[in-house]
Design an enzyme around this catalytic site. Structure first.
Site, PDB file in Angstrom:
ATOM      1  N   ASP A   6     -20.617  13.866   5.748  1.00 43.17           N
ATOM      2  CA  ASP A   6     -19.815  13.278   4.674  1.00 43.17           C
ATOM      3  C   ASP A   6     -19.770  14.302   3.540  1.00 43.17           C
ATOM      4  O   ASP A   6     -20.553  15.253   3.501  1.00 43.17           O
ATOM      5  CB  ASP A   6     -20.416  11.934   4.215  1.00 43.17           C
ATOM      6  CG  ASP A   6     -19.392  11.078   3.456  1.00 43.17           C
ATOM      7  OD1 ASP A   6     -18.342  11.620   3.053  1.00 43.17           O
ATOM      8  OD2 ASP A   6     -19.648   9.876   3.263  1.00 43.17           O
TER       9      ASP A   6
HETATM   10  C1  BGC Z   1     -16.555   9.264   1.660  1.00 40.81           C
HETATM   11  C2  BGC Z   1     -15.966   9.431   3.045  1.00 40.81           C
HETATM   12  C3  BGC Z   1     -14.675  10.194   2.941  1.00 40.81           C
HETATM   13  C4  BGC Z   1     -14.950  11.525   2.296  1.00 40.81           C
HETATM   14  C5  BGC Z   1     -13.745  12.412   2.193  1.00 40.81           C
HETATM   15  C6  BGC Z   1     -16.626  10.569   0.909  1.00 40.81           C
HETATM   16  O1  BGC Z   1     -16.879  10.298  -0.433  1.00 40.81           O
HETATM   17  O2  BGC Z   1     -17.832   8.684   1.773  1.00 40.81           O
HETATM   18  O3  BGC Z   1     -15.761   8.173   3.615  1.00 40.81           O
HETATM   19  O4  BGC Z   1     -14.124  10.332   4.210  1.00 40.81           O
HETATM   20  O5  BGC Z   1     -15.432  11.299   0.981  1.00 40.81           O
HETATM   21  O6  BGC Z   1     -12.854  11.964   1.264  1.00 40.81           O
END
Ligand code: BGC
Length: 763
Positions: free
Chosen positions: A294
């Site tokens: 993530d």
């Molecule tokens: C989130 C993810 C997301 C990623 C990219 C993160 O803050 O937890 O779910 O895919 O950002 O935007």
């Protein structure tokens, strides 16, 4: 109840990203593979093709594929130099970017969020809109895997049409707490329902030649302190709950990638967690794809690489150059083997071949707004859930000549959830956007003070109700002055009160009441008019202190682009509601395993690299007894049980019988005993000896009045079993299992016994 805003790196950086960037020349969206290259032979398997191209790659090229950029240049982390201009020019202007290798025809990976539509909240280019699907929690409430697949396929088509080939979709963390700010991105509290629905969405997406993730692996079950908490739970419980949801989603959807979570699990960060990544995901489940972190969830080089992380996403969110210079050095020093680097790259390439990234090069094209909107509407119409309907107040008939519509900006649109999944919906006219510290409110052509950072999907419920009600006089009150709203209700035949709860990534609710004075608003309106209907737009379960006062309650969650039409068509009976709750509604926080959210109130640094965090623990002592199972163990009566949902017709269930075997089956009949066509959600639960009931399967059945259907549900033995960690097997205990049939976890219409001999299943 106010939100706790947790300033994670992402949440804080989002604000910076919300300023419309200057337009840039579009870079080509993908490399063109050399036509005669041996790895372009589609008769070969994805593994063979990956081997062939990988054999041509230099070490530098291999390192390129394992480290991702944030797909934006607005955000700076002082630790890192700006990326070279050629890379910045290629950014997709979305969540992430991994350059391709043009000389070998390896396409760039262009990543976008997320499960509710092509999310473009981060970049906000004028005119860049997508079809907003309903919240995943609503999609789960439809209990319709085919519909989930269709929603995924529509999403996949828009992803490609907008020039992306990797979708950060597939939220499958279980709802362990109704206050979790991302519940709307997930599919509820039950591993079978969540895994099935998320898996079908993933399958739909990937059938459009897009890689989908499943996320956030694992136990990312609250937002407060998600970077700093350790989710502590014993292995057996985890295997029988959150991991089982992932296992089912992965089996059904076969995602090309898994996104590991921000949090620690039993003390170890999820993205460097040998148990989660190597032992369970790649070992037991034989997952052949790659693990991406993530955004800001990687905490190391050697531990992460050796414990199973294959690709560092958006490195700018991390504390050091882990999979850039760090990984090069670790491989040179022999701390990460070359074989492991090859494995990382192989997994990425394999998924790119398996999901069509080489064979179907991207080309942008216009969206089919009408067809995609129709999919969003069908999903909303099947998932919106009728929770109360006294004396058949609904559906509304021509008798209601004066209709009051009150509250929740129902004259603007329907609310959506916030965070990285935020879609800027079709119909968003940039000249009508109001930016307020990063906020956008989509309006229907008139001036209005927006609420901070809440985005409404047009058109408005008010206009949809007017369209459906034809001859009635429909008047709106914004609910700001409770007495004035009550006066309008009193002067009307029916009052439809919209109430809202905005949930967002990076925040949790602290309580279960609707924010502000909305509870008082509903009470006052209901006191003024006995024909009061409440429509909820919320991200997770709420309490309803006014429930006994109102005539009807419709749970619309965040219903998406066509939510207004879906709500109006249900209110006026063009659609018979068939949603059933994917999560238990408690009566109060005291009924929850953790009445106070752990970590609430703890000071945390605004960004990963800016201060010392307060690490803390979340102890999941309820184990696998999530949601309705917790309520059963504790003998608690919820406000509304898991699986609950009313219809404008009635159903009868009978002739239940169960047969043993390696995959036991349950059969029964369902009959529409009412006057209208409608869809039943017949649910089968099993109670193993000494345990509480678990959902084993269901069938959603469309029946005309008087019609009936004979249904067979096959039981997955893992759901009957318990996980034996010492022997490393699922173990079905010998004994008598109660099989129950009903239309919620607590409304059981018949039961039978199923005798099973002992058996084991390898994970
Ligand atoms: C989130 C993810 C997301 C990623 C990219 C993160 O803050 O937890 O779910 O895919 O950002 O935007």
């Amino acid at each position: 109840m106010p939100h706790v805003v947790v300033r994670t790196c992402v949440a804080a950086l989002l604000v910076a990203a919300c300023v419309a960037p200057p337009m840039r020349a579009q870079a080509p969206v993908s490399s063109v593979p050399p036509v005669n290259a041996p790895w372009m032979n589609q008769d070969l398997s994805p593994d063979q093709r990956a081997d062939l191209v990988q054999a041509q790659m230099t070490p530098d090229e291999e390192f390129t594929l394992v480290r991702g950029y944030l797909g934006l240049d607005e955000i700076q982390n002082p630790i890192f130099p700006r990326p070279p201009k050629v890379i910045i020019d290629a950014f997709p202007h979305s969540a992430g970017y991994i350059p391709g290798i043009p000389r070998l025809g390896i396409p760039a990976q262009l990543e976008t969020d997320a499960s509710l539509g092509v999310a473009n909240g981060r970049h906000m280019r004028p005119g860049d809109q997508a079809t907003a699907l309903p919240a995943s929690l609503l999609t789960a409430s439809a209990w319709n895997p085919d519909l989930a697949y269709d929603a995924g396929a529509m999403l996949g088509r828009e992803v490609r049409a907008k020039g992306f080939n990797v979708l950060l979709n597939g939220g499958v963390d279980l709802e362990r707490d109704p206050r979790n700010g991302r519940n709307f991105e997930y599919a509820g509290e039950d591993p079978l329902l969540a895994g099935t629905i998320a898996g079908e969405v993933i399958r739909g997406v990937q059938d459009q030649h897009v890689i989908s993730t499943a996320k956030h692996y694992a136990m990312n079950d609250q937002e407060i302190g998600r970077d700093w908490l350790s989710a502590n739970i014993d292995e057996k419980s985890m295997r029988e709950s959150d991991l089982l949801a992932f296992e089912i989603a992965i089996e059904r959807g076969r995602p090309g990638s898994i996104m590991c979570a921000y949090n620690r699990v039993n003390g170890v960060y999820a993205c460097e967690n040998d148990f989660l990544l190597n032992k369970v995901l790649k070992g037991d489940w034989q997952f052949p794809g790659y693990v991406m972190s993530d955004w800001g969830a990687d905490h190391s080089t050697v531990e992460a690489a050796n414990n199973g992380l294959d690709q560092e996403s958006a490195y700018i969110f991390d504390n050091a150059d882990y999979f850039g210079a760090g990984l090069r050095k670790a491989v040179a020093d022999g701390k990460v083997s070359e074989a492991r680097l090859h494995d990382m790259v192989h997994r990425i390439l394999r998924s790119m071949f398996a999901h069509g990234l080489f064979d179907y090069p991207l080309s942008r094209k216009p969206l089919d707004v009408k067809a995609d909107g129709d999919v969003a509407q069908r999903a909303a119409e099947e998932g919106i859930t009728l929770l109360k309907n006294d004396r058949e107040l609904l559906p509304l008939t021509g008798k209601a000549r004066r209709i009051a519509v009150i509250g929740a900006n129902a004259d603007i649109g329907v609310l959506s959830g916030g965070g990285s999944s935020q879609v800027i919906p079709i119909g968003n006219d940039p000249s009508q956007e109001v930016l307020l510290g990063g906020a956008v409110v989509v309006r229907e052509g008139k001036a209005r003070i927006p609420l901070d950072r809440m985005i409404y999907d047009p058109p408005s419920p008010l206009s949809a109700i007017k369209a459906e009600s034809r001859n009635a006089r429909v008047r709106f009150d914004d609910g700001g002055d409770i007495q004035q709203a009550a006066r309008l209700a009193k002067a009307s035949d029916v009052a439809v009160v919209f109430v809202q709860q905005w949930q967002a990534e990076g925040t949790d609710m602290l309580g279960l009441n609707l924010p502000g004075d909305q509870d008082a608003l509903v009470s006052a309106v209901a006191a003024a008019n006995p024909h009061t209907i409440v429509v909820l737009e919320n991200g997770g379960p709420v309490v309803m202190p006014w429930l006994s006062q109102v005539g009807a309650v419709l749970e619309a969650w965040y219903p998406g682009q066509r939510g207004a039409a879906a709500i109006a068509r249900i209110l006026f009976g063009k659609v018979n509601p068939s949603g059933h709750l994917a999560a238990t509604f408690p009566q109060s926080v005291d009924q929850l395993p953790r009445p106070v959210i752990p970590g609430a109130g703890l000071e945390q640094p605004p960004q990963r690299w800016a201060g010392t965090p307060n690490l803390f623990d979340v102890n999941y002592t309820e184990g696998a007894n999530v949601g309705y199972k917790w309520f059963a163990v504790r003998k608690l009566r919820p406000l509304f049980p898991f699986g609950f949902g009313l219809s404008y017709t009635t159903f009868g269930y009978g002739n239940l019988s169960a047969s043993p075997g390696s995959a036991p089956t349950v059969t029964f009949d369902v009959r529409n005993t009412g006057q209208r066509a409608g869809k039943a959600v017949a649910q089968v639960y099993a109670t193993p000896p000494g345990a509480v009931a678990r959902l084993m399967g269901w069938s959603k059945i469309d029946l005309k009045p008087g019609a009936s259907k004979h249904v067979t549900v096959t039981l997955d033995p893992r759901l009957l079993a318990s996980f034996d960690t010492a022997a490393h097997v699922w173990r079905v205990a010998a004994g008598d299992y109660t099989i129950s049939l009903g239309d919620s976890a607590t409304s059981i219409s018949s039961t039978t016994m199923l005798h099973l001999d002992e058996s084991t299943i390898r994970p």
